[in-house]
Scaffold this motif. Structure first.
Motif, PDB file in Angstrom:
ATOM      1  N   VAL A  25       0.837  -1.203   0.000  1.00 29.47           N
ATOM      2  CA  VAL A  25       0.000   0.000   0.000  1.00 29.47           C
ATOM      3  C   VAL A  25       0.873   1.255   0.000  1.00 29.47           C
ATOM      4  CG1 VAL A  25      -1.668   1.341   1.336  1.00 29.47           C
ATOM      5  CG2 VAL A  25      -1.972  -1.126   1.088  1.00 29.47           C
ATOM      6  N   ILE A  26       1.913   1.246   0.830  1.00 32.44           N
ATOM      7  CA  ILE A  26       2.816   2.405   0.888  1.00 32.44           C
ATOM      8  C   ILE A  26       3.505   2.618  -0.452  1.00 32.44           C
ATOM      9  CG2 ILE A  26       4.940   3.286   1.934  1.00 32.44           C
ATOM     10  CD1 ILE A  26       4.081   1.866   4.530  1.00 32.44           C
ATOM     11  N   PHE A  57       2.479   1.654  -3.360  1.00 32.53           N
ATOM     12  CA  PHE A  57       1.506   2.062  -4.374  1.00 32.53           C
ATOM     13  C   PHE A  57       1.221   3.560  -4.268  1.00 32.53           C
ATOM     14  CE2 PHE A  57      -2.581   2.665  -6.375  1.00 32.53           C
ATOM     15  CZ  PHE A  57      -2.536   1.796  -7.465  1.00 32.53           C
ATOM     16  N   ILE A  58       1.112   4.060  -3.060  1.00 33.59           N
ATOM     17  CA  ILE A  58       0.813   5.488  -2.855  1.00 33.59           C
ATOM     18  C   ILE A  58       2.032   6.345  -3.150  1.00 33.59           C
ATOM     19  CG2 ILE A  58       0.127   7.213  -1.147  1.00 33.59           C
ATOM     20  CD1 ILE A  58      -1.461   5.008   0.268  1.00 33.59           C
ATOM     21  N   PHE A  59       3.213   5.835  -2.780  1.00 34.49           N
ATOM     22  CA  PHE A  59       4.456   6.594  -2.966  1.00 34.49           C
ATOM     23  C   PHE A  59       5.437   5.777  -3.830  1.00 34.49           C
ATOM     24  CE2 PHE A  59       2.793   7.628   1.310  1.00 34.49           C
ATOM     25  CZ  PHE A  59       2.491   8.983   1.108  1.00 34.49           C
ATOM     26  N   PRO A  60       5.194   5.690  -5.123  1.00 35.20           N
ATOM     27  CA  PRO A  60       6.053   4.845  -5.983  1.00 35.20           C
ATOM     28  C   PRO A  60       7.487   5.335  -6.075  1.00 35.20           C
ATOM     29  CG  PRO A  60       4.564   6.183  -7.317  1.00 35.20           C
ATOM     30  CD  PRO A  60       4.120   6.343  -5.902  1.00 35.20           C
ATOM     31  N   ARG A  80       3.749   0.774  -9.396  1.00 31.15           N
ATOM     32  CA  ARG A  80       2.397   0.545  -8.865  1.00 31.15           C
ATOM     33  C   ARG A  80       1.861  -0.820  -9.289  1.00 31.15           C
ATOM     34  NH1 ARG A  80       1.276   6.696  -9.371  1.00 31.15           N
ATOM     35  NH2 ARG A  80       0.988   7.231  -7.148  1.00 31.15           N
ATOM     36  N   ILE A  81       2.202  -1.252 -10.496  1.00 27.21           N
ATOM     37  CA  ILE A  81       1.781  -2.581 -10.940  1.00 27.21           C
ATOM     38  C   ILE A  81       2.414  -3.653 -10.055  1.00 27.21           C
ATOM     39  CG2 ILE A  81       1.926  -4.274 -12.818  1.00 27.21           C
ATOM     40  CD1 ILE A  81      -0.092  -2.069 -13.380  1.00 27.21           C
ATOM     41  N   LEU A  82       3.707  -3.529  -9.792  1.00 27.81           N
ATOM     42  CA  LEU A  82       4.373  -4.500  -8.924  1.00 27.81           C
ATOM     43  C   LEU A  82       3.813  -4.438  -7.509  1.00 27.81           C
ATOM     44  CD1 LEU A  82       8.083  -4.110 -10.111  1.00 27.81           C
ATOM     45  CD2 LEU A  82       6.567  -6.059 -10.500  1.00 27.81           C
ATOM     46  N   ALA A  83       3.506  -3.243  -7.023  1.00 26.74           N
ATOM     47  CA  ALA A  83       2.897  -3.119  -5.695  1.00 26.74           C
ATOM     48  C   ALA A  83       1.558  -3.844  -5.645  1.00 26.74           C
ATOM     49  CB  ALA A  83       2.722  -1.647  -5.325  1.00 26.74           C
ATOM     50  N   GLY A  84       0.828  -3.841  -6.746  1.00 28.06           N
ATOM     51  CA  GLY A  84      -0.439  -4.583  -6.809  1.00 28.06           C
ATOM     52  C   GLY A  84      -0.220  -6.078  -6.680  1.00 28.06           C
TER      53      GLY A  84
END
Length: 284
Positions: free
Chosen positions: A180-181, A183-186, A203-207
């Motif tokens: 989540v962090i 994704f919000i702060f790439p 963000r894709i990898l964070a998903g």
């Protein structure tokens, strides 16, 4: 007296309240529908990671990111095949929450980075349709099919050891919060990651990390090994493909970056741990 034909909707939905721990027909049909999309993404991203500009919805560089995505989609093919063929809902239910989280991450990333996509490519339209529909469809299927859950522990074979549940759940929480962090702060990921990532690919990898974290956190809430077995099989397949991909594109990595060894070593350690867990539980 002539019997009226069952409405098509009723045939698809079934009588959930009278189908104890069963996968509903509509869930099976959706799984069968999703498999070709995932298989196509796997073939492109894992099979041809250098040719995303030709075959995918947007250009992804370097190759390690599409390899991770492709491995995830390949594991997804196996998982949804099991959804379409397994008898008991509890065997696949926990993974749906992770997939729901993942689809929302993909949808939001698409909106935030709309300009990065190849709007003239047919795979762009497939991507948009997939992640416009699944963020609603997957949670809806989970809610609908959970009506078949008797909500009581039954004798269904061996149970997960307490240590595994604690460690797995703790890892799931840590990875989910981290995802989540990121994704919000790439920019955090862009500055530190072992291979080059853009705001979109970060963000894709964070998903994908969020999917992993949520399923690990949720699956340990059920004591039964049968509720974790298919997930573990899918993870063994996915992590194996990722590590094979690491060997394929090692030139993408910065060996001087300590996070390189942390990420690769962590994935290797996790894969070894779940293989040991799987073999041990299957012998019980």
């Amino acid at each position: 007296m002539k019997l009226t034909e069952q409405p098509r909707v009723q045939v698809l939905l079934g009588d959930a309240q009278n189908r104890e721990d069963q996968v509903l027909p509509i869930t099976r049909w959706v799984a069968r529908l999703i498999i070709p999309f995932l298989a196509a993404a796997f073939l492109v991203l894992y099979g041809e990671p250098t040719r995303t500009a030709e075959f995918f919805a947007w250009t992804i560089r370097p190759e390690m990111t599409p390899i991770i995505m492709g491995a995830g989609y390949g594991a997804g093919v196996y998982f949804f095949y099991r959804v379409a063929t397994v008898d008991e809902w509890h065997r696949v239910a926990p993974v749906f929450l992770g997939i729901a989280t993942f689809t929302w991450a993909m949808a939001i990333a698409t909106v935030l980075h709309w300009e990065n996509f190849n709007h003239s490519h047919h795979t762009f339209y497939l991507w948009v349709i997939l992640y416009a529909v699944t963020p609603v469809l997957v949670p809806a299927l989970w809610v609908l099919n959970c009506r078949t859950d008797p909500r009581e522990e039954r004798d269904s074979g061996p149970v997960l050891p307490r240590a595994v549940r604690v460690l797995g759940g703790g890892l799931g929480v840590v990875v989910t919060v981290s995802a989540v962090i990121l994704f919000i702060f790439p920019d955090i990921m862009i500055g530190a990651w072992p291979w080059a990532v853009s705001p979109l690919t970060a963000r894709i990898l964070a998903g994908w990390f969020a999917l992993f974290g949520v399923v690990n956190g949720v699956v340990v809430l059920d004591l039964r090994w049968s509720a974790a077995r298919i997930l573990v099989q899918s993870q063994i397949l996915g992590f194996t493909m990722v590590l094979v991909g690491v060997a394929r594109v090692w030139h993408n990595f910065d060996p001087s970056n300590m996070l390189t060894w942390g990420v690769v070593g962590g994935m290797t350690l996790y894969l070894c741990a779940i293989v040991v867990l799987y073999l041990g539980m299957e012998r019980r």
